[in-house]
Design an enzyme around this catalytic site. Structure first.
Site, mmCIF file in Angstrom:
data_model
loop_
_atom_site.group_PDB
_atom_site.id
_atom_site.type_symbol
_atom_site.label_atom_id
_atom_site.label_comp_id
_atom_site.label_asym_id
_atom_site.label_seq_id
_atom_site.Cartn_x
_atom_site.Cartn_y
_atom_site.Cartn_z
ATOM 1 N N SER A 68 7.592 23.416 -26.960
ATOM 2 C CA SER A 68 8.074 22.147 -26.281
ATOM 3 C C SER A 68 8.527 21.261 -27.484
ATOM 4 O O SER A 68 8.352 21.231 -28.670
ATOM 5 C CB SER A 68 6.678 21.575 -25.804
ATOM 6 O OG SER A 68 5.978 22.639 -25.046
HETATM 7 N N1 SAH Z 1 2.480 24.753 -27.082
HETATM 8 C C1 SAH Z 1 3.083 26.012 -27.278
HETATM 9 C C2 SAH Z 1 4.098 25.925 -26.034
HETATM 10 C C3 SAH Z 1 4.224 27.548 -25.565
HETATM 11 S S1 SAH Z 1 5.257 27.779 -23.830
HETATM 12 C C4 SAH Z 1 4.009 26.006 -28.497
HETATM 13 O O1 SAH Z 1 4.019 24.859 -29.346
HETATM 14 O O2 SAH Z 1 4.868 26.995 -28.792
HETATM 15 C C5 SAH Z 1 3.790 27.784 -22.988
HETATM 16 C C6 SAH Z 1 2.809 28.985 -23.147
HETATM 17 O O3 SAH Z 1 1.951 29.067 -22.164
HETATM 18 C C7 SAH Z 1 3.689 30.230 -23.105
HETATM 19 O O4 SAH Z 1 3.444 31.058 -24.265
HETATM 20 C C8 SAH Z 1 2.961 31.017 -21.715
HETATM 21 O O5 SAH Z 1 2.917 32.439 -22.222
HETATM 22 C C9 SAH Z 1 1.585 30.518 -22.000
HETATM 23 N N2 SAH Z 1 0.857 30.632 -20.684
HETATM 24 C C10 SAH Z 1 1.186 30.401 -19.358
HETATM 25 N N3 SAH Z 1 0.206 30.739 -18.285
HETATM 26 C C11 SAH Z 1 -0.987 30.891 -19.261
HETATM 27 C C12 SAH Z 1 -2.418 31.321 -19.071
HETATM 28 N N4 SAH Z 1 -2.817 31.309 -17.810
HETATM 29 N N5 SAH Z 1 -3.050 31.353 -20.275
HETATM 30 C C13 SAH Z 1 -2.690 31.372 -21.427
HETATM 31 N N6 SAH Z 1 -1.342 31.159 -21.701
HETATM 32 C C14 SAH Z 1 -0.395 30.947 -20.605
#
Ligand code: SAH
Length: 275
Positions: A117
């Site tokens: 993000s």
């Molecule tokens: N805060 C992270 C953002 C990653 S994007 C960073 O700094 O990189 C959001 C993430 O949420 C993705 O990796 C996706 O795989 C994960 N995600 C989506 N649904 C999810 C779930 N039910 N449980 C765990 N992770 C999930």
């Protein structure tokens, strides 16, 4: 789902002004205003065009200082959050081909269609956690549940401002990357789990702070159940009023849940199950 019945289930003065000043028309005209994710081809194109603007090495703290100055200029006031952003090297969490963009206010691809993000969105979400009752009382975020570890950047920030962090990722490959990154940076107080974050992690509940980096139709019941009284949750979810995905803040009080809606955002989808 446990729909909070509180009448504050609408944008309110309790929500940060900056998060609900954007008018729908303006949001339409500038759809990227708060968009934490973006398309792979856009990021790759920018990577080709950009170089580190100052010529400074990315390990030079001055690069992060500039990012933090910018965030201050945009109204981020929480010192613990700003200090954490000064310390955590964002460029270490992205592919080396994209590292030159790590301190731009932009989201970047981290593989498997997911993105890290943008810094301003991360800063504002953490700042709002800090304004929860429990965090204001203690000066830290207490025990935190993070859903969507991704590459682990936000997890590393949380570790700087919390007592304990439990972070869940549903994609094995990303979970493995985050484990390596956070071990390499010797990030303390983090428990990284591979699993379905929609279920939360009851073993360590209740949590003083819950933050999700992926958005679904509504907030999973498990998250609300696992939020401590005095605790605060922030997550993207679909607004009932047709505005699409918005940031939702939920405070748990002795009387129940108080929900506040913020402005439109575009996070990656919250998916159930693991992969
Ligand atoms: N805060 C992270 C953002 C990653 S994007 C960073 O700094 O990189 C959001 C993430 O949420 C993705 O990796 C996706 O795989 C994960 N995600 C989506 N649904 C999810 C779930 N039910 N449980 C765990 N992770 C999930």
């Amino acid at each position: 789902m446990n729909k909070p019945k509180d009448p504050t289930d609408r944008p309110s003065a309790r929500f940060p002004a900056s998060l609900h000043q954007a008018k729908p028309a303006a949001a339409k005209a500038r759809p990227e205003l708060l968009r934490p994710q973006r398309l792979l081809h856009e990021a790759a194109r920018d990577a080709r065009l950009l170089s580190t603007p100052s010529g400074l090495g990315l390990d030079n703290p001055a690069v992060r200082e500039r990012m933090v100055q910018r965030l201050r200029g945009e109204g981020v006031r929480s010192e613990p959050v700003l200090q954490a952003m000064l310390r955590v090297p964002r460029h270490r969490f992205v592919d080396s081909a994209l590292a030159a963009q790590a301190y731009e206010d932009t989201s970047l691809p981290i593989g498997l269609g997911q993105t890290i993000s943008k810094p301003s969105v991360v800063a504002r979400m953490l700042e709002w956690l800090f304004l929860g009752e429990s965090a204001r009382g203690h000066g830290h975020l207490g025990r935190v549940l993070e859903i969507g570890t991704g590459c682990g950047y936000q997890t590393a920030l949380l570790a700087e401002v919390a007592q304990q962090v439990v972070s869940i990722e549903r994609l094995r490959a990303l979970h493995d990357v985050a484990v390596r990154q956070l071990a390499g940076l010797q990030t303390p107080r983090c428990e990284l789990l591979y699993g379905d974050g929609m279920l939360g992690h009851p073993l360590r509940a209740p949590y003083d702070s819950i933050v999700a980096a992926a958005g679904g139709e509504d907030l999973p019941q498990a998250w609300l159940q696992q939020l401590a009284v005095g605790g605060r949750l922030i997550a993207p979810a679909r607004a009932a009023d047709g505005r699409g995905q918005v940031l939702v803040v939920v405070d748990r009080t002795p009387q129940g849940f108080r929900r506040t809606l913020g402005e439109a955002v575009q996070f990656v989808p919250l998916k159930s199950g693991i992969s």
